[in-house]
Design a protein around this motif. Structure first.
Motif, PDB file in Angstrom:
ATOM      1  N   ARG A  55       0.830  -1.207   0.000  1.00  0.00           N
ATOM      2  CA  ARG A  55       0.000   0.000   0.000  1.00  0.00           C
ATOM      3  C   ARG A  55       0.862   1.253   0.000  1.00  0.00           C
ATOM      4  O   ARG A  55       1.996   1.233   0.479  1.00  0.00           O
ATOM      5  N   HIS A  56       0.292   2.324  -0.490  1.00  0.00           N
ATOM      6  CA  HIS A  56       0.920   3.636  -0.379  1.00  0.00           C
ATOM      7  C   HIS A  56      -0.076   4.603   0.248  1.00  0.00           C
ATOM      8  O   HIS A  56      -1.269   4.302   0.355  1.00  0.00           O
ATOM      9  N   ASN A  57       0.441   5.742   0.658  1.00  0.00           N
ATOM     10  CA  ASN A  57      -0.409   6.739   1.320  1.00  0.00           C
ATOM     11  C   ASN A  57       0.083   8.125   0.899  1.00  0.00           C
ATOM     12  O   ASN A  57       0.927   8.741   1.549  1.00  0.00           O
ATOM     13  N   ILE A  58      -0.428   8.573  -0.226  1.00  0.00           N
ATOM     14  CA  ILE A  58       0.065   9.794  -0.871  1.00  0.00           C
ATOM     15  C   ILE A  58      -0.513  11.042  -0.207  1.00  0.00           C
ATOM     16  O   ILE A  58      -1.712  11.103   0.061  1.00  0.00           O
ATOM     17  N   TYR A  59       0.352  12.004   0.047  1.00  0.00           N
ATOM     18  CA  TYR A  59      -0.132  13.281   0.583  1.00  0.00           C
ATOM     19  C   TYR A  59       0.780  14.416   0.117  1.00  0.00           C
ATOM     20  O   TYR A  59       1.898  14.178  -0.356  1.00  0.00           O
ATOM     21  N   SER A  60       0.276  15.643   0.254  1.00  0.00           N
ATOM     22  CA  SER A  60       1.069  16.815  -0.091  1.00  0.00           C
ATOM     23  C   SER A  60       1.738  17.359   1.152  1.00  0.00           C
ATOM     24  O   SER A  60       1.102  17.538   2.190  1.00  0.00           O
ATOM     25  N   VAL A  85      -1.116  26.956  -7.921  1.00  0.00           N
ATOM     26  CA  VAL A  85       0.000  27.309  -8.803  1.00  0.00           C
ATOM     27  C   VAL A  85       1.277  27.355  -7.978  1.00  0.00           C
ATOM     28  O   VAL A  85       1.328  27.975  -6.915  1.00  0.00           O
ATOM     29  N   GLY A  86       2.312  26.674  -8.453  1.00  0.00           N
ATOM     30  CA  GLY A  86       3.577  26.620  -7.730  1.00  0.00           C
ATOM     31  C   GLY A  86       4.073  25.193  -7.676  1.00  0.00           C
ATOM     32  O   GLY A  86       3.639  24.342  -8.431  1.00  0.00           O
ATOM     33  N   SER A  87       4.988  24.969  -6.748  1.00  0.00           N
ATOM     34  CA  SER A  87       5.619  23.666  -6.641  1.00  0.00           C
ATOM     35  C   SER A  87       4.994  22.891  -5.480  1.00  0.00           C
ATOM     36  O   SER A  87       4.805  23.446  -4.398  1.00  0.00           O
ATOM     37  N   ILE A  88       4.657  21.643  -5.722  1.00  0.00           N
ATOM     38  CA  ILE A  88       4.000  20.826  -4.694  1.00  0.00           C
ATOM     39  C   ILE A  88       4.873  19.609  -4.391  1.00  0.00           C
ATOM     40  O   ILE A  88       5.238  18.857  -5.295  1.00  0.00           O
ATOM     41  N   ASP A  89       5.203  19.433  -3.114  1.00  0.00           N
ATOM     42  CA  ASP A  89       5.958  18.253  -2.693  1.00  0.00           C
ATOM     43  C   ASP A  89       4.996  17.128  -2.361  1.00  0.00           C
ATOM     44  O   ASP A  89       4.152  17.272  -1.489  1.00  0.00           O
ATOM     45  N   ILE A  90       5.155  16.032  -3.065  1.00  0.00           N
ATOM     46  CA  ILE A  90       4.311  14.853  -2.837  1.00  0.00           C
ATOM     47  C   ILE A  90       5.141  13.790  -2.121  1.00  0.00           C
ATOM     48  O   ILE A  90       6.296  13.536  -2.491  1.00  0.00           O
ATOM     49  N   ARG A  91       4.540  13.204  -1.097  1.00  0.00           N
ATOM     50  CA  ARG A  91       5.230  12.164  -0.323  1.00  0.00           C
ATOM     51  C   ARG A  91       4.303  10.990  -0.095  1.00  0.00           C
ATOM     52  O   ARG A  91       3.099  11.074  -0.300  1.00  0.00           O
ATOM     53  N   LYS A  97      11.052   7.581   1.804  1.00  0.00           N
ATOM     54  CA  LYS A  97      11.966   7.855   0.687  1.00  0.00           C
ATOM     55  C   LYS A  97      11.218   8.158  -0.605  1.00  0.00           C
ATOM     56  O   LYS A  97      11.822   8.588  -1.586  1.00  0.00           O
ATOM     57  N   MET A  98       9.927   7.911  -0.619  1.00  0.00           N
ATOM     58  CA  MET A  98       9.140   8.189  -1.830  1.00  0.00           C
ATOM     59  C   MET A  98       8.829   9.676  -1.901  1.00  0.00           C
ATOM     60  O   MET A  98       8.121  10.218  -1.041  1.00  0.00           O
ATOM     61  N   LYS A  99       9.366  10.347  -2.926  1.00  0.00           N
ATOM     62  CA  LYS A  99       9.187  11.780  -3.073  1.00  0.00           C
ATOM     63  C   LYS A  99       8.984  12.119  -4.538  1.00  0.00           C
ATOM     64  O   LYS A  99       9.586  11.475  -5.408  1.00  0.00           O
ATOM     65  N   MET A 100       8.180  13.117  -4.783  1.00  0.00           N
ATOM     66  CA  MET A 100       8.089  13.677  -6.136  1.00  0.00           C
ATOM     67  C   MET A 100       7.651  15.128  -6.045  1.00  0.00           C
ATOM     68  O   MET A 100       7.182  15.580  -4.999  1.00  0.00           O
ATOM     69  N   VAL A 101       7.850  15.848  -7.125  1.00  0.00           N
ATOM     70  CA  VAL A 101       7.471  17.256  -7.183  1.00  0.00           C
ATOM     71  C   VAL A 101       6.549  17.470  -8.370  1.00  0.00           C
ATOM     72  O   VAL A 101       6.810  16.979  -9.471  1.00  0.00           O
ATOM     73  N   ILE A 102       5.468  18.198  -8.125  1.00  0.00           N
ATOM     74  CA  ILE A 102       4.590  18.616  -9.219  1.00  0.00           C
ATOM     75  C   ILE A 102       4.726  20.125  -9.355  1.00  0.00           C
ATOM     76  O   ILE A 102       4.473  20.868  -8.416  1.00  0.00           O
ATOM     77  N   ASN A 103       5.178  20.572 -10.524  1.00  0.00           N
ATOM     78  CA  ASN A 103       5.301  22.012 -10.802  1.00  0.00           C
ATOM     79  C   ASN A 103       4.072  22.454 -11.584  1.00  0.00           C
ATOM     80  O   ASN A 103       3.812  21.940 -12.669  1.00  0.00           O
ATOM     81  N   VAL A 104       3.325  23.402 -11.006  1.00  0.00           N
ATOM     82  CA  VAL A 104       2.067  23.812 -11.619  1.00  0.00           C
ATOM     83  C   VAL A 104       2.172  25.254 -12.084  1.00  0.00           C
ATOM     84  O   VAL A 104       2.482  26.156 -11.300  1.00  0.00           O
ATOM     85  N   THR A 105       1.930  25.463 -13.364  1.00  0.00           N
ATOM     86  CA  THR A 105       1.913  26.824 -13.910  1.00  0.00           C
ATOM     87  C   THR A 105       0.490  27.185 -14.318  1.00  0.00           C
ATOM     88  O   THR A 105      -0.359  26.325 -14.476  1.00  0.00           O
TER      89      THR A 105
END
Ligand code: CU
Length: 106
Positions: A55-60, A85-91, A97-105
């Motif tokens: 399982r995963h548990n995604i949040y900002s 709008v801006g940069s969102i850190d997803i964990r 250790k699971m990380k990603m970034v969503i850049n929103v324009t």
């Protein structure tokens, strides 16, 4: 006649508005988000797919961005609309250790 023109214009705005909103797929496999960086436009949707056996548990982690998918089972997919709008850190709350970034324009 003016009214008809106004109707046509508003219909066009509706059609083009939805045509420009895109859905983006983020997969989770091997306890990694893919892609690690995603560039989108405000109003787009992001679908998180769990391709793992756990399982995963995604949040900002970014303030003011309410993304909380909670426990997501293997094979599940959840879609969120992103207006921030801006940069969102997803964990992932289970795998730090699971990380990603969503850049929103705009
Ligand atoms: Cu996880």
């Amino acid at each position: 006649m003016k009214r008809l023109a106004a109707l046509i214009v508003s219909a066009l705005v509706l059609v083009s508005g939805s045509a420009f909103a895109e859905d983006h797929i983020v997969t989770q496999g091997g306890k990694k988000f893919s892609p690690a960086v995603l560039n989108i436009s405000a109003g787009d949707t992001v679908t998180f797919v769990n391709d793992d056996k756990s399982r995963h548990n995604i949040y900002s982690k970014t303030d003011g961005v309410n993304i909380k998918i909670k426990k997501q089972k293997p094979g599940d997919r959840d879609t969120v609309t992103i207006d921030h709008v801006g940069s969102i850190d997803i964990r992932c709350a289970i795998h730090p250790k699971m990380k990603m970034v969503i850049n929103v324009t705009e």
